[in-house]
Enzyme design. Structure first.
Site, PDB file in Angstrom:
ATOM      1  N   LYS A 166       0.711  -1.638   0.318  1.00 48.53           N
ATOM      2  CA  LYS A 166       0.177  -0.444   0.108  1.00 48.53           C
ATOM      3  C   LYS A 166       0.731   1.215   0.340  1.00 48.53           C
ATOM      4  CE  LYS A 166      -2.688  -1.968   3.332  1.00 48.53           C
ATOM      5  NZ  LYS A 166      -2.183  -2.588   4.568  1.00 48.53           N
ATOM      6  N   GLU A 200      -3.961  -4.675  -7.778  1.00 49.51           N
ATOM      7  CA  GLU A 200      -5.124  -5.346  -7.132  1.00 49.51           C
ATOM      8  C   GLU A 200      -4.971  -5.660  -5.543  1.00 49.51           C
ATOM      9  OE1 GLU A 200      -7.746  -6.067  -9.579  1.00 49.51           O
ATOM     10  OE2 GLU A 200      -8.201  -5.292  -7.103  1.00 49.51           O
ATOM     11  N   VAL A 210      -5.619  -3.021  -2.058  1.00 48.78           N
ATOM     12  CA  VAL A 210      -6.941  -2.978  -1.682  1.00 48.78           C
ATOM     13  C   VAL A 210      -8.551  -3.978  -1.993  1.00 48.78           C
ATOM     14  CG1 VAL A 210      -9.616  -1.162  -1.644  1.00 48.78           C
ATOM     15  CG2 VAL A 210      -7.063  -0.508  -2.423  1.00 48.78           C
ATOM     16  N   GLY A 220      -4.338 -12.328  13.229  1.00 52.34           N
ATOM     17  CA  GLY A 220      -3.757 -12.251  11.899  1.00 52.34           C
ATOM     18  C   GLY A 220      -4.327 -11.275  11.575  1.00 52.34           C
ATOM     19  N   ASP A 256      -4.698   3.008   7.426  1.00 54.95           N
ATOM     20  CA  ASP A 256      -4.927   1.647   6.292  1.00 54.95           C
ATOM     21  C   ASP A 256      -5.772   2.612   5.472  1.00 54.95           C
ATOM     22  OD1 ASP A 256      -4.120  -1.118   5.479  1.00 54.95           O
ATOM     23  OD2 ASP A 256      -6.339  -1.636   6.228  1.00 54.95           O
ATOM     24  N   LYS A 265      -5.706   3.699   1.722  1.00 57.07           N
ATOM     25  CA  LYS A 265      -6.474   2.903   0.421  1.00 57.07           C
ATOM     26  C   LYS A 265      -7.126   3.460  -0.078  1.00 57.07           C
ATOM     27  CE  LYS A 265      -6.022  -1.637   3.329  1.00 57.07           C
ATOM     28  NZ  LYS A 265      -7.023  -3.075   4.564  1.00 57.07           N
ATOM     29  N   GLY A 267      -5.850 -11.538   4.019  1.00 57.73           N
ATOM     30  CA  GLY A 267      -5.716 -13.490   3.987  1.00 57.73           C
ATOM     31  C   GLY A 267      -4.121 -13.601   2.413  1.00 57.73           C
TER      32      GLY A 267
HETATM   33  N1  HSE Z   1      -4.539  -4.772   8.662  1.00 60.64           N
HETATM   34  C1  HSE Z   1      -5.103  -4.810   7.501  1.00 60.64           C
HETATM   35  C2  HSE Z   1      -6.915  -5.476   7.592  1.00 60.64           C
HETATM   36  C3  HSE Z   1      -5.189  -5.582   6.597  1.00 60.64           C
HETATM   37  O1  HSE Z   1      -6.808  -4.939   8.772  1.00 60.64           O
HETATM   38  O2  HSE Z   1      -7.416  -4.840   6.915  1.00 60.64           O
HETATM   39  C4  HSE Z   1      -4.750  -5.270   5.304  1.00 60.64           C
HETATM   40  O3  HSE Z   1      -4.681  -4.417   4.806  1.00 60.64           O
END
Ligand code: HSE
Length: 349
Positions: A131, A155, A158, A213, A227, A231, A328
């Protein structure tokens, strides 16, 4: 058609991509005439490897599963060459495509941006789920790619492999996209869902998201909206044709929302969501990230857990909402494959 692939970063996403390339190699060849030959790998922590005749992906994954360094890879029939780091690897390899999957730094975009520039300057297509470079330098990098007759594809930045850019590029081609808004951070959506559905405290829900995770290495990036901000900047600049800087986006995270706020919203028929939004008005683009109380009738209100979703407002098709994974190992690994297949389609045509 065979593509030589150089991989930068062999963590979760890199290994997800390798698993897919290994598992689906026959299908990709038979159905799409696409073959990937992994020729180089470089990871700052795990080491580097250059084997122009091709690396046995299954063997490499086996080594990584045993916690061994990449440099421990041996194939008596195929010579390997020394490489010191990602920049050296880019210099020495004749890969067609570099998959840039090193760690994300949203503040500087480095070292990934340097890797991407070097790859594009040395004649290699670049695909990335990183990102930082996409949020800070998309225009520059896309221009550099174009000037060199190459592709810079993002791709996975996001909604992981859920097709956002592919959808707009092909399925929605011809539409003017006026607004994009949605849930772009799985961690915060998971926390808000747990607070509402299980009555969990904010801090317990965050700890669970970290354990599962979903969260970034520093979860402040998730809960304070950085984050999602990265995006929405990417979407503003790629889909709405903007030149939005990260500093121009209004941002509020979810750390100020309590279990009591969530319950009160629910009693009134609303649901809290961290909404990232970008809208084009009179040629100007405004982007923001903030918690909002959505009526339950809004399709975004029904998106629970770590899932992501986006609603596109278009001139010809009205509103279209997509929902899917936002992170993932396999899902983000797939985003890289989908971009490689897009380069392949372009080359074939
Ligand atoms: N930490 C991010 C989330 C991971 O929780 O969406 C994916 O960018």
């Amino acid at each position: 058609m065979e593509y030589k692939i150089g991989l930068i970063g062999c963590g979760t996403v890199g290994q997800g991509l390798l698993e897919i390339l290994d598992r689906k190699s026959e299908h990709l060849r038979d159905a799409y005439d696409f073959e990937a030959r992994l020729v180089a790998v470089s990871d700052k922590l795990k080491g580097s490897l250059l084997v122009p005749e091709g690396i046995d992906i299954r063997k490499l994954l086996g080594l990584l599963a045993e916690g061994k360094p990449i440099s421990a890879y041996e194939d008596p029939k195929k010579p390997k060459y020394e490489v010191s780091d990602p920049l050296d690897m880019i210099e020495k390899t004749d890969a067609d495509i570099i998959a840039e999957l090193s760690y994300t730094d949203i503040k500087t975009g480095e070292p990934a941006t340097g890797y991407i520039r070097k790859a594009l300057r040395t004649g290699k297509h670049v695909v990335t789920s990183n990102k930082g470079p996409a949020a800070l330098h998309y225009r520059d990098l896309a221009d550099l790619a174009r000037k060199n007759g190459l592709q810079f594809r993002i791709e996975g930045t996001v909604m992981s492999g859920t097709p956002v850019f592919h959808l707009c590029e092909s399925g929605l081609a011809g539409n003017d996209i006026r607004e994009v808004k949605g849930i772009l951070n799985g961690t915060t959506n998971f926390i808000l869902s747990k607070m509402e559905q299980d009555g969990m405290e904010y801090s317990d829900a965050l700890a669970l998201a970290q354990k599962l995770g979903y969260a970034e290495a520093d979860p402040t990036a998730d809960v304070e909206g950085f984050d999602a901000l990265a995006k929405i900047v990417i979407l503003s600049n790629v889909l709405l044709g903007g030149n939005v800087q990260t500093s121009e986006v209004q941002r509020t995270g979810i750390s100020g929302i309590s279990k009591i706020d969530v319950a009160a919203a629910k009693a009134a028929g609303f649901r809290y969501k961290l909404i990232a939004r970008t809208v084009k008005r009179d040629g100007k683009i405004e982007a923001s990230v903030s918690p909002q109380k959505l009526p339950l009738s809004d399709p975004l209100a029904g998106v629970m857990g770590a899932q992501n979703a986006l609603t596109f407002d278009t001139d010809l098709m009205g509103k279209i909402t997509i929902q899917g994974a936002g992170a993932g190992k396999i899902e983000t690994g797939y985003s890289i494959l989908s971009d490689m297949l897009a380069i392949h389609r372009c080359k074939k045509n």
